[in-house]
Scaffold this motif. Sequence first.
Motif, PDB file in Angstrom:
ATOM      1  N   GLN A 241      36.774  48.730  40.099  1.00 15.58           N
ATOM      2  CA  GLN A 241      37.204  47.381  40.454  1.00 15.58           C
ATOM      3  C   GLN A 241      36.894  46.508  39.246  1.00 15.58           C
ATOM      4  OE1 GLN A 241      34.943  46.274  43.914  1.00 15.58           O
ATOM      5  NE2 GLN A 241      35.945  47.746  45.265  1.00 15.58           N
ATOM      6  N   GLY A 243      37.550  42.354  37.417  1.00 15.90           N
ATOM      7  CA  GLY A 243      38.096  41.005  37.470  1.00 15.90           C
ATOM      8  C   GLY A 243      37.985  40.348  36.121  1.00 15.90           C
ATOM      9  N   ILE A 244      38.876  39.410  35.836  1.00 15.56           N
ATOM     10  CA  ILE A 244      38.863  38.708  34.546  1.00 15.56           C
ATOM     11  C   ILE A 244      39.159  37.232  34.749  1.00 15.56           C
ATOM     12  CG2 ILE A 244      41.253  39.434  34.137  1.00 15.56           C
ATOM     13  CD1 ILE A 244      40.636  39.182  31.112  1.00 15.56           C
ATOM     14  N   GLN A 245      38.446  36.408  34.014  1.00 21.17           N
ATOM     15  CA  GLN A 245      38.721  34.971  33.961  1.00 21.17           C
ATOM     16  C   GLN A 245      38.832  34.567  32.499  1.00 21.17           C
ATOM     17  OE1 GLN A 245      39.484  32.416  35.684  1.00 21.17           O
ATOM     18  NE2 GLN A 245      39.203  33.051  37.807  1.00 21.17           N
ATOM     19  N   HIS A 412      33.119  40.491  44.882  1.00 21.85           N
ATOM     20  CA  HIS A 412      34.062  41.323  44.124  1.00 21.85           C
ATOM     21  C   HIS A 412      33.972  40.930  42.653  1.00 21.85           C
ATOM     22  CE1 HIS A 412      37.985  42.700  42.570  1.00 21.85           C
ATOM     23  NE2 HIS A 412      37.956  43.583  43.555  1.00 21.85           N
ATOM     24  N   GLN A 414      36.135  40.051  40.593  1.00 20.47           N
ATOM     25  CA  GLN A 414      36.930  38.850  40.287  1.00 20.47           C
ATOM     26  C   GLN A 414      36.157  37.590  40.666  1.00 20.47           C
ATOM     27  OE1 GLN A 414      39.997  38.732  38.658  1.00 20.47           O
ATOM     28  NE2 GLN A 414      39.417  36.587  38.567  1.00 20.47           N
ATOM     29  N   GLU A 415      35.445  37.648  41.793  1.00 18.98           N
ATOM     30  CA  GLU A 415      34.643  36.490  42.215  1.00 18.98           C
ATOM     31  C   GLU A 415      33.467  36.280  41.261  1.00 18.98           C
ATOM     32  OE1 GLU A 415      34.916  36.323  46.984  1.00 18.98           O
ATOM     33  OE2 GLU A 415      34.112  38.215  46.202  1.00 18.98           O
ATOM     34  N   SER A 417      33.399  37.058  38.008  1.00 19.23           N
ATOM     35  CA  SER A 417      33.916  36.483  36.759  1.00 19.23           C
ATOM     36  C   SER A 417      34.234  34.995  36.925  1.00 19.23           C
ATOM     37  CB  SER A 417      35.163  37.247  36.288  1.00 19.23           C
ATOM     38  OG  SER A 417      36.219  37.123  37.215  1.00 19.23           O
ATOM     39  N   THR A 418      34.742  34.611  38.097  1.00 19.34           N
ATOM     40  CA  THR A 418      35.037  33.190  38.357  1.00 19.34           C
ATOM     41  C   THR A 418      33.756  32.377  38.411  1.00 19.34           C
ATOM     42  OG1 THR A 418      37.015  33.807  39.614  1.00 19.34           O
ATOM     43  CG2 THR A 418      36.138  31.585  39.961  1.00 19.34           C
ATOM     44  N   VAL A 436      34.999  39.505  31.542  1.00 14.94           N
ATOM     45  CA  VAL A 436      35.501  40.663  32.280  1.00 14.94           C
ATOM     46  C   VAL A 436      34.330  41.313  33.012  1.00 14.94           C
ATOM     47  CG1 VAL A 436      36.667  42.887  32.134  1.00 14.94           C
ATOM     48  CG2 VAL A 436      37.297  41.056  30.550  1.00 14.94           C
TER      49      VAL A 436
END
Length: 448
Positions: A241, A243-245, A412, A414-415, A417-418, A436
């Motif tokens: 899994q 995530g990226i911001q 997660h 993504q969360e 990274s945010t 990332v």
Amino acid sequence: MLSDDYKNITSRNKLIQRANTFASLFKQLTNIFQEANRDVNVGEFVGYVYEDVCLHCPSRDLCFYQDGSVSRLGKLINKGFKSKYSDEDLKYIKSNCISPDKFLNGINEYKESYEKIKRVNQENSHLKKDLFYEFSLLSEVFDNFSNSLEETPFGDDQLKEHLLGYQFNITYLYKHQISLDVYTLEIGLMDISGNEVVNELVPIIENYLNESLEVISIQDSMHHLGYTSIVLKHQQNYSLQFGIQQYSLEPLNCGDSFSAFHQDNLHYLALSDGMGQGKMAATESKLTLEVLSKLILNGISLKDTIDSINALLKIKNRNDMFTTLDLCNINLANAKMKLIKYGANPSYHIRNGIVEKIATNSLPVGIVSKLKMSSYEMLLNNNDLIIMSSDGTGERFEQIINKNIKLFNRLHPQEISTLLMNQVLEENNLDDISIVVIKIVKAVEDLN
């Protein structure tokens, strides 16, 4: 015999895919070397002489400008950069310029710089033409190779024929596709031992398919029929899994680029930070990752891939531009991770609430001719996190990670990274920023 589903991994399809990608890559490289060099603008150097010699001259409006246009003296400045003065030109300058010596010295001073830039541009032009020719040939070769592969028929029993070439006495071969990433191979062989299956047969098949296989069963009960039944299984034991911001100073052009791709069991996540900000930095970092993925996916070794990218950027930019490279490589069969960093920001490995900083001292890509490849390798556990970032995150990024680490287990990637990006922006927004977050997850059926 092979089932119809096996056509998706035949040698023909693999070769066609690789040839097509190589052709596309070389066309892209060819276009780079078609880019025109910036012409030497002689007007810039005329302006330098004008500012040094004529700008404050009391006769400027009478001699440099005449009848609303540039006079002969002004045109002679331009001529001085392109050719030698005739005796008539020199006589005219000495007769009509208040400071003829200053006029001629000013041209001679800037002419050296003008000629030097002109020579460099000519050298670059010749180099690009040579490379354009070479890459054009290679692109055509791969195009032709791809076309010929599509026209050449290959049978469905390629693997069987491959094994027969190793003197294995095969009576049957079936592939059963269980899901997109899971399948079994059922093979019947004569005159083979269990030791030969494990140490000889399986490695040959794995090398041919470029995938890992697990021995499910070796049944000798069929010996009265003259053969041994073997079942091999391919599946990924882990998944990722991520995530990226990203934050960009210029809304349409982030100087950082990110790429995620996989080749069989190996999953690659790469982050590249182009020098500076804006469109040029974005172009450089994107090119770096595009070439990286295409070479790796076509079987080029990681070291040769990075050396190729380094040479490409060094030739293309003449040391005026460079990019960082932060590459994470994870094997989804055994969760083995390799980190490779060139001029990149430190990464962080998080396990059971403990943060480990991973940093290397290496130059970015595109500066020196030979790069020393340094890597960090380790086995990941279920729910381990890897955090990669560009240098825009600032000096307090590690403190921000530690401050929020208790929240990571229920979020997660993504969360995560945010969350990290929001807190980084509270302290720093003077550069392009990328964060990332990667999480390794063990297959549910193996958790027990």
